[in-house]
Scaffold this active site. Sequence first.
Site, PDB file in Angstrom:
ATOM      1  CD  GLU A 144      -3.220   0.395   0.259  1.00  0.00           C
ATOM      2  OE1 GLU A 144      -2.737   1.441  -0.261  1.00  0.00           O
ATOM      3  OE2 GLU A 144      -4.420   0.087   0.155  1.00  0.00           O
TER       4      GLU A 144
ATOM      5  CG  ASN B 283      -8.602   3.112   0.585  1.00  0.00           C
ATOM      6  OD1 ASN B 283      -7.396   3.231   0.772  1.00  0.00           O
ATOM      7  ND2 ASN B 283      -9.257   1.986   0.841  1.00  0.00           N
TER       8      ASN B 283
ATOM      9  CG  ASP C 129      -7.565   0.303  -2.151  1.00  0.00           C
ATOM     10  OD1 ASP C 129      -7.037   1.150  -1.406  1.00  0.00           O
ATOM     11  OD2 ASP C 129      -7.599  -0.897  -1.864  1.00  0.00           O
TER      12      ASP C 129
END
Length: 297
Positions: A18, A148, A204
């Site tokens: 991430e 997100n 996301d």
Amino acid sequence: MSTSKIDVLFDRPMLLGECPLWHPEESALYWIDIPALEVHCFECRTRSHRSWRLPSEPGCIALCATGGLVVAMRAGVGILDTRSGMLTHIADAPYDSASTRFNDGRCDAAGRLWVGTLYDPRDNPSGSLYCIERGVIRDASKPVTVSNGVAFRTDNRTLYHADTTAHRIMAYEFDLATGQLGRSRLVKQFSPDKTSSNYGGRPDGAAVDCEDAYWCAMYEGGRLLRLSPTGEILQEVSLPVRCPTMIAFGGEDMRTLFITTARNNRSVAELEDYPLSGCVLMLHVDVAGRIETPYQP
């Protein structure tokens, strides 16, 4: 559907890669592996790799104006000295860490870190969006289940914010001088029907390019979308993984798009079909992104 050439930057799979972050002075890409409690760095000139272990799950990282990285973790916020590996605590978590943790975030042009939270049960919008300014954490009171997609338009008058569980991207009027959010509008609502053969994933992590297009990673959709400020799909890029998590612009001309991906909790069959799951990918794009503003401690 774009057929852009996808390359692999780092082929050691992460569990949940991430928050890719380009460091222009170091020509290096930083990112995190959330369940592994790690921050990673790949220096492109030397093709060398380093990593650091953290005391709790990191949700996002940002450059720090005094050096190193600011890291928002489940247990709180700290500054990681990437030379010594020392982590200096600067703020406690403003939530119950048994059920909630920090997730995606990004600094605004004034050096505030905007970071949302993820509510682990994922059954109601008990997460929120927070602003961290010089060590002080303020709740912006924007309820979400999984925060997100935090990003800013180039004029610094709009903050984008996605709720991945709700399959929704919102935009808020933003005042850079005061750090306050104003009226909201819906940018894009995706179908939440995962049983449909046309299911395209959920939004996301994201980034905005120099033409104010919003690039978002579509988790479980195996693709990236480039959206206009009003939500029209301008470009779609198919990926060799099903679960891209976030993107970052980088490289000498800021036209390389780095993509983190996930492999944890994926089926054996899926990993056989998508062996690059968890790796850091990259591709060249026509429109450059912007260098990230560092956090001002």
